[in-house]
Motif scaffolding. Structure first.
Motif, PDB file in Angstrom:
ATOM      1  N   HIS A 171    -112.708  -0.136 -83.369  1.00 40.55           N
ATOM      2  CA  HIS A 171    -111.716  -1.139 -82.972  1.00 40.55           C
ATOM      3  C   HIS A 171    -111.035  -0.649 -81.699  1.00 40.55           C
ATOM      4  CE1 HIS A 171    -112.192  -3.218 -86.827  1.00 40.55           C
ATOM      5  NE2 HIS A 171    -112.175  -2.024 -87.383  1.00 40.55           N
ATOM      6  N   LYS A 185    -109.012  -2.762 -79.342  1.00 42.90           N
ATOM      7  CA  LYS A 185    -107.931  -3.534 -78.743  1.00 42.90           C
ATOM      8  C   LYS A 185    -106.589  -2.830 -78.947  1.00 42.90           C
ATOM      9  CE  LYS A 185    -109.979  -8.156 -79.188  1.00 42.90           C
ATOM     10  NZ  LYS A 185    -109.798  -9.522 -79.762  1.00 42.90           N
ATOM     11  N   GLU A 186    -105.785  -2.787 -77.899  1.00 44.85           N
ATOM     12  CA  GLU A 186    -104.428  -2.246 -77.940  1.00 44.85           C
ATOM     13  C   GLU A 186    -104.403  -0.827 -78.500  1.00 44.85           C
ATOM     14  OE1 GLU A 186    -101.218  -4.722 -79.302  1.00 44.85           O
ATOM     15  OE2 GLU A 186    -102.328  -6.562 -78.847  1.00 44.85           O
ATOM     16  N   SER A 211    -104.824   0.836 -83.467  1.00 40.93           N
ATOM     17  CA  SER A 211    -105.263  -0.247 -82.585  1.00 40.93           C
ATOM     18  C   SER A 211    -104.477  -1.510 -82.948  1.00 40.93           C
ATOM     19  CB  SER A 211    -106.768  -0.480 -82.707  1.00 40.93           C
ATOM     20  OG  SER A 211    -107.127  -0.837 -84.035  1.00 40.93           O
ATOM     21  N   GLN A 212    -104.965  -2.663 -82.524  1.00 45.23           N
ATOM     22  CA  GLN A 212    -104.221  -3.898 -82.738  1.00 45.23           C
ATOM     23  C   GLN A 212    -104.005  -4.204 -84.214  1.00 45.23           C
ATOM     24  OE1 GLN A 212    -106.121  -7.771 -81.841  1.00 45.23           O
ATOM     25  NE2 GLN A 212    -104.323  -8.237 -80.606  1.00 45.23           N
ATOM     26  N   SER A 218    -101.679  -8.553 -86.554  1.00 48.11           N
ATOM     27  CA  SER A 218    -102.219  -8.313 -85.214  1.00 48.11           C
ATOM     28  C   SER A 218    -101.133  -7.961 -84.199  1.00 48.11           C
ATOM     29  CB  SER A 218    -102.965  -9.560 -84.731  1.00 48.11           C
ATOM     30  OG  SER A 218    -102.094 -10.677 -84.676  1.00 48.11           O
TER      31      SER A 218
END
Length: 430
Positions: A273, A275-276, A291-292, A316
């Motif tokens: 994962h 994202k972010e 992560s997100q 999220s």
């Protein structure tokens, strides 16, 4: 019903300052903490610390069993006493020779190429759904960094002998050293970084490692200065147990293991994962990445690196801070929740002490208190007035006290355009 594990833990706390001849439990301290940590996490009580006129606490570190140093987005540095809640400001001297990026008088959301945050936009982005944008095109800002302007004190670390505090800044990109006895500024280093210094770690008493958004790692010490390129923008770093390796979390979606002495990449661990990616935690040889919507556990000794993945409690809104302590992963998120994941049962720790009928199921997270929000802010008055639930206090930093009996959490509103702050100490005693 109070469990035997909880009674063992409270007995351990009462005797932790007694002479060595009167505390047989100290020999089994690690074992006691291992078996009781999940029980203690289920009965924590939040003790909020009132902060005002600060913008988002991004970094924190304990300097003794009762004092915490915090750093904010607006480059404020304070010492908080967690017992009487006194606040002592520390002077932050911005070096004149540091590279400070020029500012442009454009709105925050335009700087980042986004619409202004509104309740409808937040709901659509976080929970899905189509949204037709009516915002004006983003204002061109050529003087800004390629990834948008970054501000604030982003990381802090105390050297092993507890004599020097290192404070990493985003703008200007540098690290300021303070003498810990009186918090007197000693020197400014790492000014060669061309973008935000997101993380700093001590390798020993005189050498520290930095990770920057300019996609480099740096080593700074007596007779030792060097920087080298990584596989992407560095969001966080952690020194591994052998003190000769550093793990760097890259925005490109990997964790890289580097040999500090040779400045050579020993290993690259891909993440499922990506994202972010903003936070990294470690204990011994284990790593945890936020992560997100997920937390990924890594062990560089295993093939592929990834050993376990579980969902965060903040949906999220992003995992913003992490800590690894024995079998417990402590998570702070963008939705304003603190949760504790037990690796032994592979489940979140359920809160105890709720009266029967309060909820169908005991919640497996804590909601943080409201903190302070600047209600005079133009964005707040235009879009969030009376709707605090849409501006939760994200937990940007969390850290355990040296005696491991208290947890400090701090942060601020998740929306970039809002100004506010939050801080609290958690313990099993009210």
């Amino acid at each position: 019903m109070v469990s035997d594990a909880y009674l063992l833990y409270t007995q351990l706390l009462r005797n932790r300052h007694a002479p060595a001849t009167h505390r047989r439990l100290i020999r089994d301290r690690r074992k006691a903490l291992w078996w009781t940590r999940a029980t203690v996490a289920s009965v924590l009580t939040e003790n909020p610390i009132l902060l005002k006129d600060l913008d988002k606490v991004f970094a924190s570190t304990w300097i003794n069993d009762r004092q915490v140093v915090i750093g904010t987005k607006d480059n404020k540095l304070l010492v908080l006493d967690t017992v009487n809640h006194t606040q002592t400001p520390i002077e932050v001297i911005i070096p004149s020779h540091s590279r400070r990026r020029p500012t442009v008088a454009v709105p925050k959301h335009a700087q980042l190429g986004r619409e202004a945050y509104t309740p409808s936009i937040i709901h659509a982005r976080r929970f899905g759904g189509a949204l037709e944008s009516t915002a004006a095109p983003a204002v061109a800002a050529p003087a800004l960094a390629a990834y948008g302007r970054c501000e604030g004190i982003r990381s802090m670390a105390v050297n092993p002998s507890n004599t020097i505090l290192a404070v990493a800044l985003a703008d200007p990109a540098c690290v300021i050293l303070y003498r810990l006895a009186d918090l007197y500024p000693l020197n400014t280093i790492a000014t060669e970084h061309s973008d935000a210094v997101f993380s700093v770690q001590w390798a020993d008493d005189t050498t520290l490692i930095t990770g920057s958004r300019d996609s480099t790692l740096g080593v700074w010490g007596i007779g030792t200065v060097g920087r080298w390129k990584t596989g992407g923008r560095v969001r966080d770093i952690k020194l591994l147990r052998n003190a000769h390796q550093v793990a760097s979390l890259n925005a490109s979606g990997t964790v890289e293991i580097w040999d500090i002495n040779r400045q050579y990449k020993d290993q690259e661990l891909p993440l499922p994962h990506t994202k972010e990616l903003v936070c990294l935690a470690h204990q011994h040889q284990r790593l945890a990445v936020g992560s997100q919507s997920h937390i990924t556990l890594l062990d560089p000794r295993c093939a592929g690196g990834s050993v376990h993945v579980f969902e965060s409690q903040d949906k999220s809104w992003g995992v913003r801070s992490l800590a690894l302590h024995d079998p417990i992963v402590t998570c702070g998120g963008g939705m304003g929740r603190v949760s504790f994941y037990d690796l032994r049962s592979q489940a979140y720790v359920l809160r105890a002490g709720l009266a029967e009928g309060d909820t169908p199921h005991p919640p497996d997270y804590y909601n943080v208190s409201g903190g302070w929000l600047d209600e005079a802010n133009t964005i707040y008055r235009s879009y969030f007035h009376g709707q605090h639930r849409l501006a939760p206090q994200a937990v940007y930093t969390l850290t355990y006290s040296p005696d491991e009996t208290k947890l400090f959490t701090a942060g601020g509103p998740i929306q970039t355009s809002l100004k506010g702050c939050y801080a609290a100490v958690w313990s099993c005693f009210t």
